[in-house]
Write a protein that holds these residues in place. Sequence first.
Motif, mmCIF file in Angstrom:
data_model
loop_
_atom_site.group_PDB
_atom_site.id
_atom_site.type_symbol
_atom_site.label_atom_id
_atom_site.label_comp_id
_atom_site.label_asym_id
_atom_site.label_seq_id
_atom_site.Cartn_x
_atom_site.Cartn_y
_atom_site.Cartn_z
ATOM 1 N N ASP A 1 0.842 -1.194 0.000
ATOM 2 C CA ASP A 1 0.000 0.000 0.000
ATOM 3 C C ASP A 1 0.881 1.249 0.000
ATOM 4 O OD1 ASP A 1 -2.556 1.425 0.303
ATOM 5 O OD2 ASP A 1 -1.729 1.940 2.284
ATOM 6 N N THR B 1 0.652 3.614 3.126
ATOM 7 C CA THR B 1 1.311 3.044 4.302
ATOM 8 C C THR B 1 2.815 3.120 4.169
ATOM 9 O OG1 THR B 1 -0.549 1.527 4.622
ATOM 10 C CG2 THR B 1 1.516 0.961 5.717
ATOM 11 N N LEU B 2 3.322 2.783 2.980
ATOM 12 C CA LEU B 2 4.769 2.842 2.759
ATOM 13 C C LEU B 2 5.287 4.268 2.865
ATOM 14 C CD1 LEU B 2 5.067 0.305 -0.188
ATOM 15 C CD2 LEU B 2 5.914 0.008 2.149
ATOM 16 N N ALA C 1 4.067 6.675 4.668
ATOM 17 C CA ALA C 1 4.080 7.039 6.088
ATOM 18 C C ALA C 1 5.282 6.417 6.796
ATOM 19 C CB ALA C 1 2.774 6.595 6.743
ATOM 20 N N ARG C 2 5.607 5.179 6.463
ATOM 21 C CA ARG C 2 6.762 4.516 7.083
ATOM 22 C C ARG C 2 8.071 5.183 6.671
ATOM 23 N NH1 ARG C 2 4.712 -1.717 6.290
ATOM 24 N NH2 ARG C 2 3.049 -1.605 7.858
#
Length: 94
Positions: free
Chosen positions: A79, A82-83, A85-86
């Motif tokens: 996703d 999500t990536l 944000a990481r």
Amino acid sequence: MILTVRVTPRAARTGATGLHLQPDGRTALAVRLAAPPVDGAANSALVKWAAATLGLPRAAVTIEAGDTSRLKRLRLAGDSATLAARIEALLRQA
């Protein structure tokens, strides 16, 4: 998702050190690797580090371009939100 990284092999320890500004104005994630650039050791270490750091299986991280260059493009399967944000969290720690 594609992530551009600039690798420095044979570092004291493996980890992200921030952003690297390229001559053309684009940025790349600066990553230091303890592995030497011999027989693909640094590439393997990069894939292993990226997968562990971003919470992905190793098969979800592939080197799309730059096998023999310091500047590499990684394809990250997962996703994108999500990536992203990481990766932002990783940059705050660097």
